[in-house]
Scaffold this motif. Structure first.
Motif, PDB file in Angstrom:
ATOM      1  N   THR A   1       5.478  11.842   6.677  1.00  0.00           N
ATOM      2  CA  THR A   1       5.074  13.294   7.107  1.00  0.00           C
ATOM      3  C   THR A   1       6.455  13.673   7.687  1.00  0.00           C
ATOM      4  O   THR A   1       7.255  13.160   8.218  1.00  0.00           O
ATOM      5  CB  THR A   1       4.162  13.230   8.121  1.00  0.00           C
ATOM      6  OG1 THR A   1       4.733  12.398   9.372  1.00  0.00           O
ATOM      7  CG2 THR A   1       2.938  12.355   7.906  1.00  0.00           C
TER       8      THR A   1
ATOM      9  N   SER B   1       0.639  -1.260   0.006  1.00  0.00           N
ATOM     10  CA  SER B   1       0.170   0.049  -0.025  1.00  0.00           C
ATOM     11  C   SER B   1       0.874   1.185  -0.012  1.00  0.00           C
ATOM     12  O   SER B   1       2.130   1.192   0.378  1.00  0.00           O
ATOM     13  CB  SER B   1      -0.775   0.017   1.142  1.00  0.00           C
ATOM     14  OG  SER B   1      -0.015  -0.064   2.476  1.00  0.00           O
ATOM     15  N   TRP B   2       0.445   2.312  -0.169  1.00  0.00           N
ATOM     16  CA  TRP B   2       0.951   3.466  -0.261  1.00  0.00           C
ATOM     17  C   TRP B   2       1.413   3.889   1.237  1.00  0.00           C
ATOM     18  O   TRP B   2       0.375   4.052   1.847  1.00  0.00           O
ATOM     19  CB  TRP B   2       0.362   4.715  -0.991  1.00  0.00           C
ATOM     20  CG  TRP B   2       0.262   4.608  -2.296  1.00  0.00           C
ATOM     21  CD1 TRP B   2      -0.536   4.073  -3.287  1.00  0.00           C
ATOM     22  CD2 TRP B   2       1.480   4.791  -3.522  1.00  0.00           C
ATOM     23  NE1 TRP B   2      -0.271   4.257  -4.580  1.00  0.00           N
ATOM     24  CE2 TRP B   2       1.264   4.542  -4.654  1.00  0.00           C
ATOM     25  CE3 TRP B   2       2.877   5.398  -3.215  1.00  0.00           C
ATOM     26  CZ2 TRP B   2       1.826   4.539  -5.722  1.00  0.00           C
ATOM     27  CZ3 TRP B   2       3.685   5.265  -4.377  1.00  0.00           C
ATOM     28  CH2 TRP B   2       3.017   5.215  -5.565  1.00  0.00           C
ATOM     29  N   PHE B   3       2.465   4.480   1.555  1.00  0.00           N
ATOM     30  CA  PHE B   3       2.665   4.921   2.937  1.00  0.00           C
ATOM     31  C   PHE B   3       2.954   6.558   2.831  1.00  0.00           C
ATOM     32  O   PHE B   3       4.025   6.862   2.102  1.00  0.00           O
ATOM     33  CB  PHE B   3       3.793   4.232   3.579  1.00  0.00           C
ATOM     34  CG  PHE B   3       4.301   4.674   4.913  1.00  0.00           C
ATOM     35  CD1 PHE B   3       3.639   4.232   5.902  1.00  0.00           C
ATOM     36  CD2 PHE B   3       5.262   5.686   5.055  1.00  0.00           C
ATOM     37  CE1 PHE B   3       3.847   4.734   7.425  1.00  0.00           C
ATOM     38  CE2 PHE B   3       5.508   6.169   6.345  1.00  0.00           C
ATOM     39  CZ  PHE B   3       4.835   5.752   7.471  1.00  0.00           C
ATOM     40  N   GLN B   4       2.331   7.630   3.370  1.00  0.00           N
ATOM     41  CA  GLN B   4       2.731   8.765   3.399  1.00  0.00           C
ATOM     42  C   GLN B   4       3.786   9.120   4.303  1.00  0.00           C
ATOM     43  O   GLN B   4       3.623   8.731   5.581  1.00  0.00           O
ATOM     44  CB  GLN B   4       1.653   9.737   3.677  1.00  0.00           C
ATOM     45  CG  GLN B   4       1.786  11.310   3.356  1.00  0.00           C
ATOM     46  CD  GLN B   4       0.555  11.991   3.583  1.00  0.00           C
ATOM     47  OE1 GLN B   4      -0.353  11.512   4.106  1.00  0.00           O
ATOM     48  NE2 GLN B   4       0.582  13.160   2.783  1.00  0.00           N
TER      49      GLN B   4
ATOM     50  N   ASP C   1       5.405  14.528   3.029  1.00  0.00           N
ATOM     51  CA  ASP C   1       4.180  14.273   2.769  1.00  0.00           C
ATOM     52  C   ASP C   1       3.911  13.473   1.527  1.00  0.00           C
ATOM     53  O   ASP C   1       2.846  13.406   1.075  1.00  0.00           O
ATOM     54  CB  ASP C   1       3.135  15.547   2.564  1.00  0.00           C
ATOM     55  CG  ASP C   1       3.258  16.286   3.900  1.00  0.00           C
ATOM     56  OD1 ASP C   1       2.998  15.400   5.174  1.00  0.00           O
ATOM     57  OD2 ASP C   1       3.235  17.493   4.222  1.00  0.00           O
ATOM     58  N   GLY C   2       5.024  13.131   0.784  1.00  0.00           N
ATOM     59  CA  GLY C   2       4.973  12.234  -0.383  1.00  0.00           C
ATOM     60  C   GLY C   2       4.546  10.911   0.109  1.00  0.00           C
ATOM     61  O   GLY C   2       4.640  10.328   1.337  1.00  0.00           O
ATOM     62  N   LYS C   3       4.180  10.043  -1.025  1.00  0.00           N
ATOM     63  CA  LYS C   3       3.851   8.659  -0.527  1.00  0.00           C
ATOM     64  C   LYS C   3       4.846   7.743  -1.339  1.00  0.00           C
ATOM     65  O   LYS C   3       5.433   8.008  -2.650  1.00  0.00           O
ATOM     66  CB  LYS C   3       2.376   8.520  -1.091  1.00  0.00           C
ATOM     67  CG  LYS C   3       1.463   9.222  -0.441  1.00  0.00           C
ATOM     68  CD  LYS C   3      -0.145   8.747  -0.801  1.00  0.00           C
ATOM     69  CE  LYS C   3      -1.087   9.553  -0.191  1.00  0.00           C
ATOM     70  NZ  LYS C   3      -2.562   9.498  -0.714  1.00  0.00           N
TER      71      LYS C   3
ATOM     72  N   THR D   1      13.599   6.138   4.555  1.00  0.00           N
ATOM     73  CA  THR D   1      12.807   5.510   3.545  1.00  0.00           C
ATOM     74  C   THR D   1      13.187   3.711   3.548  1.00  0.00           C
ATOM     75  O   THR D   1      12.506   3.079   3.820  1.00  0.00           O
ATOM     76  CB  THR D   1      13.391   5.913   2.385  1.00  0.00           C
ATOM     77  OG1 THR D   1      12.820   7.258   2.133  1.00  0.00           O
ATOM     78  CG2 THR D   1      12.669   5.229   1.084  1.00  0.00           C
TER      79      THR D   1
ATOM     80  N   ARG E   1       5.620   3.334  -1.972  1.00  0.00           N
ATOM     81  CA  ARG E   1       5.279   1.812  -1.925  1.00  0.00           C
ATOM     82  C   ARG E   1       6.396   1.017  -2.361  1.00  0.00           C
ATOM     83  O   ARG E   1       7.268   1.594  -3.045  1.00  0.00           O
ATOM     84  CB  ARG E   1       4.100   1.583  -2.395  1.00  0.00           C
ATOM     85  CG  ARG E   1       4.218   1.623  -3.992  1.00  0.00           C
ATOM     86  CD  ARG E   1       2.649   1.370  -4.644  1.00  0.00           C
ATOM     87  NE  ARG E   1       2.732   1.455  -6.016  1.00  0.00           N
ATOM     88  CZ  ARG E   1       1.658   1.295  -6.920  1.00  0.00           C
ATOM     89  NH1 ARG E   1       0.538   1.242  -6.383  1.00  0.00           N
ATOM     90  NH2 ARG E   1       1.935   1.459  -8.301  1.00  0.00           N
TER      91      ARG E   1
ATOM     92  N   VAL F   1       8.057   6.400  -5.627  1.00  0.00           N
ATOM     93  CA  VAL F   1       7.297   7.492  -5.031  1.00  0.00           C
ATOM     94  C   VAL F   1       6.323   7.816  -6.071  1.00  0.00           C
ATOM     95  O   VAL F   1       6.360   8.034  -7.373  1.00  0.00           O
ATOM     96  CB  VAL F   1       8.598   8.929  -5.173  1.00  0.00           C
ATOM     97  CG1 VAL F   1       8.019  10.146  -4.422  1.00  0.00           C
ATOM     98  CG2 VAL F   1       9.924   8.393  -4.349  1.00  0.00           C
ATOM     99  N   GLU F   2       5.162   8.319  -5.378  1.00  0.00           N
ATOM    100  CA  GLU F   2       4.066   8.434  -6.001  1.00  0.00           C
ATOM    101  C   GLU F   2       4.414   9.708  -7.169  1.00  0.00           C
ATOM    102  O   GLU F   2       4.756  10.787  -6.416  1.00  0.00           O
ATOM    103  CB  GLU F   2       2.768   8.958  -5.072  1.00  0.00           C
ATOM    104  CG  GLU F   2       1.413   9.309  -5.844  1.00  0.00           C
ATOM    105  CD  GLU F   2       0.116   9.113  -4.921  1.00  0.00           C
ATOM    106  OE1 GLU F   2      -0.696   8.470  -4.950  1.00  0.00           O
ATOM    107  OE2 GLU F   2       0.429  10.114  -4.135  1.00  0.00           O
TER     108      GLU F   2
END
Length: 156
Positions: free
Chosen positions: A33, A28-31, A109-111, A72, A113, A138-139
């Motif tokens: 912060t 899943s995507w993880f933000q 604040d990027g996401k 990361t 996965r 990275v989204e």
């Protein structure tokens, strides 16, 4: 061996050698912060302004605060856990890295996965070592934030 949705692999220690060449993920995507980055800076004592100071980071090539590369990488544990599981292990451990690169930053604040691939296995007394290529997407970016070849050991 069981393959679940989102290309999750659930496997026993004895079946690990059958996985060479198998891909898994994405997680899943993880933000990520600013609170995550600040907490990592406190623990690691890496207080580079590109991670913590918005004004200084704005003057950097990134234009804003970014996550630490090793923050990361540390997210491999929860993200990989979503898409890869050794179901009968008694002990699992990180044995090290053969390769690690941080091609692109993770903006605060990027996401991100994770995706992975089993590259090789090696028998050990009571278990197996696997080499896994992982990549953190990275989204919105064409480059990954982190690519690594991890060595993981699993024992019954």
């Amino acid at each position: 061996m069981e393959i679940l949705q989102n290309e999750k692999i659930a496997v026993t220690v004895d079946k690990l050698p059958e996985l060479v060449g198998r891909k898994f993920g994405p997680s899943s995507w993880f933000q990520v912060t600013q609170d995550d980055v600040n907490a990592y800076a406190d623990v690691s004592r890496d207080r580079n302004p590109i991670h913590l100071d918005a004004a200084a980071a704005a003057r950097s090539p990134f234009g804003r605060t970014v996550a630490h590369g090793y923050l990361t990488l540390s997210l491999v544990v929860p993200l990989m856990g979503e898409v890869f599981e050794v179901t009968d292990m008694g002990t699992g451990m990180n044995y090290g890295l053969d390769r690690l690169r941080f091609p692109a930053p993770v903006p605060v604040d990027g996401k991100i996965r994770l995706r992975g691939e089993i590259l090789e296995t090696m028998p050990l007394e009571g278990g197996h070592q696997i080499k896994v290529a992982v990549s953190f997407e990275v989204e919105g970016s064409t480059k990954p934030a982190c690519v690594a070849e991890m060595l993981l050991r699993y024992y019954k």
